[in-house]
Write a protein that holds these residues in place. Sequence first.
Motif, PDB file in Angstrom:
ATOM      1  N   LYS A 248       0.784  -1.230   0.000  1.00  0.00           N
ATOM      2  CA  LYS A 248       0.000   0.000   0.000  1.00  0.00           C
ATOM      3  C   LYS A 248       0.819   1.285   0.000  1.00  0.00           C
ATOM      4  N   ASP A 249       2.136   1.176  -0.104  1.00  0.00           N
ATOM      5  CA  ASP A 249       2.946   2.388   0.056  1.00  0.00           C
ATOM      6  C   ASP A 249       2.926   3.314  -1.157  1.00  0.00           C
ATOM      7  N   LEU A 250       2.637   2.790  -2.362  1.00  0.00           N
ATOM      8  CA  LEU A 250       2.756   3.635  -3.548  1.00  0.00           C
ATOM      9  C   LEU A 250       1.427   3.965  -4.224  1.00  0.00           C
ATOM     10  N   ILE A 251       0.549   2.977  -4.324  1.00  0.00           N
ATOM     11  CA  ILE A 251      -0.684   3.203  -5.084  1.00  0.00           C
ATOM     12  C   ILE A 251      -1.914   2.766  -4.293  1.00  0.00           C
ATOM     13  N   THR A 252      -3.039   3.395  -4.596  1.00  0.00           N
ATOM     14  CA  THR A 252      -4.314   2.958  -3.997  1.00  0.00           C
ATOM     15  C   THR A 252      -5.355   2.810  -5.096  1.00  0.00           C
ATOM     16  N   PHE A 253      -6.365   1.980  -4.826  1.00  0.00           N
ATOM     17  CA  PHE A 253      -7.413   1.755  -5.806  1.00  0.00           C
ATOM     18  C   PHE A 253      -8.532   2.765  -5.597  1.00  0.00           C
ATOM     19  N   ASN A 254      -8.895   3.449  -6.681  1.00  0.00           N
ATOM     20  CA  ASN A 254      -9.963   4.442  -6.602  1.00  0.00           C
ATOM     21  C   ASN A 254     -11.255   3.815  -7.094  1.00  0.00           C
ATOM     22  N   LYS A 255     -12.262   3.699  -6.188  1.00  0.00           N
ATOM     23  CA  LYS A 255     -13.491   2.965  -6.519  1.00  0.00           C
ATOM     24  C   LYS A 255     -14.316   3.640  -7.603  1.00  0.00           C
ATOM     25  N   THR A 256     -14.266   4.978  -7.671  1.00  0.00           N
ATOM     26  CA  THR A 256     -15.103   5.667  -8.666  1.00  0.00           C
ATOM     27  C   THR A 256     -14.516   5.584 -10.070  1.00  0.00           C
ATOM     28  N   THR A 257     -13.191   5.773 -10.187  1.00  0.00           N
ATOM     29  CA  THR A 257     -12.601   5.686 -11.535  1.00  0.00           C
ATOM     30  C   THR A 257     -12.242   4.252 -11.899  1.00  0.00           C
ATOM     31  N   LYS A 258     -12.297   3.352 -10.928  1.00  0.00           N
ATOM     32  CA  LYS A 258     -11.934   1.941 -11.122  1.00  0.00           C
ATOM     33  C   LYS A 258     -10.501   1.771 -11.629  1.00  0.00           C
ATOM     34  N   THR A 259      -9.620   2.622 -11.156  1.00  0.00           N
ATOM     35  CA  THR A 259      -8.211   2.498 -11.543  1.00  0.00           C
ATOM     36  C   THR A 259      -7.335   2.708 -10.322  1.00  0.00           C
ATOM     37  N   PHE A 260      -6.057   2.335 -10.489  1.00  0.00           N
ATOM     38  CA  PHE A 260      -5.087   2.609  -9.433  1.00  0.00           C
ATOM     39  C   PHE A 260      -4.535   4.016  -9.609  1.00  0.00           C
ATOM     40  N   LYS A 261      -4.399   4.736  -8.496  1.00  0.00           N
ATOM     41  CA  LYS A 261      -3.834   6.092  -8.531  1.00  0.00           C
ATOM     42  C   LYS A 261      -2.576   6.129  -7.666  1.00  0.00           C
ATOM     43  N   ILE A 262      -1.639   6.967  -8.091  1.00  0.00           N
ATOM     44  CA  ILE A 262      -0.414   7.125  -7.304  1.00  0.00           C
ATOM     45  C   ILE A 262      -0.728   7.970  -6.075  1.00  0.00           C
ATOM     46  N   LYS A 263      -0.206   7.524  -4.936  1.00  0.00           N
ATOM     47  CA  LYS A 263      -0.417   8.284  -3.704  1.00  0.00           C
ATOM     48  C   LYS A 263       0.305   9.611  -3.777  1.00  0.00           C
ATOM     49  N   LYS A 264      -0.394  10.671  -3.368  1.00  0.00           N
ATOM     50  CA  LYS A 264       0.238  12.000  -3.417  1.00  0.00           C
ATOM     51  C   LYS A 264       1.078  12.207  -2.161  1.00  0.00           C
TER      52      LYS A 264
END
Lengths: 264, 343
Positions: A248-264
Motif C-alpha cells: 500500500k505504500d505507492l498506489i491505492t485503488f480508486n473505486k469511482t474511476t476503477k483504476t489505481f492512482k499514485i499516492k500524493k
Amino acid sequence: MKLVSKHIILKTEALSIGYKSKKSQTIVASNINIELFKGELVGLIGANGIGKSTLLRTLSKVQPDLNGTILVHNKNVAQYNSTELAKTLSLVLTEQIVSKNLSVFELVALGRQPYTNWVGNLTKNDINIVNQSINQTNIEELKHKRCFELSDGQLQKVMIARALAQDTDLIILDEPTTHLDVYHKTSILKLLQKMTKDSKKTILFSSHEIDLTIQLCDKLIIMTDGKVLIDTPENHIKQGNFNSLFPKDLITFNKTTKTFKIKK
Amino acid sequence: MYSTNTYRFSFLILTIILIVCFFANISLGSVSIPVKDVFNSLLGNTIENEAWQHIIQNYRLPKAFTAVLVGSGLGISGLLMQTLFRNPLAGPFVLGITSGASLGVALVIMGASLFGSFFATLLLTKWSLVIAASLGSFLVLLAVIMVSAKVRDTMAILIIGLMFGSITAAVVSVLSYFSSAEQLQQYIFWGFGSLGNLSWNELLIFLLVYCFGILFSIISLKSLNTLLLGENYAKSLGVNIKQSRFIIIIATSLLAGTITAFAGPIAFIGLAIPHITRQVFNTSNHKILLPAVFIFGAIVMLICDSIAQLPTSDYTLPINAITSLIGAPIVIWLLVRKRKMIF
C-alpha cells in the motif's frame, strides 16, 4: 434469488500449488477453491511473482499440484490421458514457438493434432475448423504469411486461433497481452470476449491490465498473499479486494474511476 | 499449404536427378566402361567383358546402393536431431554415436597388440571393425539414453551427448599416443570413411536395420511437426514427450549407428542436407521434408562418391573429405543467396 444451473467446466477443491523436490516443498498458494462456468471470460490478476503462472500451469497439468483436486467436466484431471485433456483444454503460453517458418495456416492447423490420425493428415472437417478459427480471429489476410513476417499482436492472434482450432471447452492463456500497446491489448481481450459469447468457450487468462479486465471480464480471480478470491469485478470493487492486491505504500485503488492512482 | 501436392513437381524433378546420378555413379570409375555395356549389365544381359560385368555387379552397384542409404539415412537422422534439439547445428552425431564408434575401432586397431599377435590378426578383419564400431556406438548411446531418461530438459541431452563425445575423444587420444605409426595410419584410414567395401550380404543387413530406422522416423512424423511449436505446446496438444523423444533417438541411432559401422564416420551430410532441403523446399513440414531429405541426401552422396572415385584415374580420395569440400560451399552459397536461415 434466481436459480440458474450453469454447467461447471473447471472446479478446484482445496487446491495447493507450488514446487516439490525430494526433501521439501514450497507452497505458492493453498486452499484455492474456484469454479469456472461455461461461456465465462475470467481474468487472473495479482502482483508479479504471486503465482499466477504456477496456478495456470497446475490447472493445465503442466506441473503437478501439491494437494487438493482439480475437476474438469466433473472428472479429476489426473484421470485424463494426454489426448483427452488436449481435446478439453488448450493453452496459449508466453514462450516463443520454435519454428517461425511455419505459415499461419500450418500453425493453426497444428491445433487439430489431437484429432488427426497417426501421420497427422487433415480431413475436410479439420480444414473447415481451421478456416473457421482463422475467420473468427480476423486473420484471413495473414493466412498464407509466415510467422516471422508477423508483428507481436498478429502472432498472438494466430496463437489464439490455434487454441480455437483445438476445439476445447476451456482455453487458458498466460499473459496474452504482454508486449502489446493499449490498442492491441484491447483488441486481443475483445477477441477473447467475443469467443466466450459466440462459441461459448470458457476462457481463463492472466493479465496485468487491471482496468481493462474490470471492463471486460465476467469474473476476476484476485491472487494475493494467502488468498485467492473469485468474483465479479463489481463485487470485488464493493468489497475493496483490489486494495489488497499490491503493497500500500505507492498506489491505492480508486473505486469511482476503477483504476489505481499514485499516492500524493 | 499443408499438403504434398504443391511440391509434386519438385519431387518429380528431384527423382529424375536421383536416377541420373545413380546411373552416372555406376558408369564412372577407375576402369572406364562404355555406357551401353553398363546398361546391358544392369539389365541382366551378359556382356562380353567378364571383368566389366564383375566390376559393375559386385562392386559399383552395391557401392551406389550404399551411397543412397548412407546419404539419405544421415540426412534424415540430421533432420530428426535438428527438430528434437531445436538447434540448426545439431547433426546425427550429437548423441555421441561417432565418438562411440571411433572408440570401438580405436580399441580394436590400437589395442589389438595388447592381446598378442594371434588375436591381433583375428581382430583386424573387416567384420571386427564393423562389430567394434556398432558396439562402441551402441554402448555410448545406451549411456546417453540412460542419463537422458533422468533429465527432463532436452537441451541437457544435447550437452550430455557432447560430453560423452569429449570423453571418448580423450580416450582415443591416449590410445593414439601409445600406438605405432602403422596402427595410427590404419585408424586414420577408417576415419576417412568408405562406401565401396560392402558385399551384397552386408548390404542386406545394412538395409534391414536402415528400414527399421526409417520406420521409426515415419512414426515420429506427427510429433516432429508438433515439436515445431516447442515442447510445452506439444505437451498441451497431447504429445507424450518422453515417448516421442525416445522413438526419435532410437530412429537416429539405428540409422547413424549402422552407417558409421559400415561406412565409417561420414562428416557433414547429416548436418547440411536438412539445411539444403529447407532452402529449396522452404517448409518446416516434416511430411514434405522427410522424403525431400531422403532424395537430396542420396543425390549429394552419389555425386560426392563419383568425384571421390576420380574417374579414369587409379586413385580414390577419402569420401569424408569430399562430402565437406563439396557440401560446405553449397550451404554457404544457399545461405548467402537467400540471406536467411530457415528453421
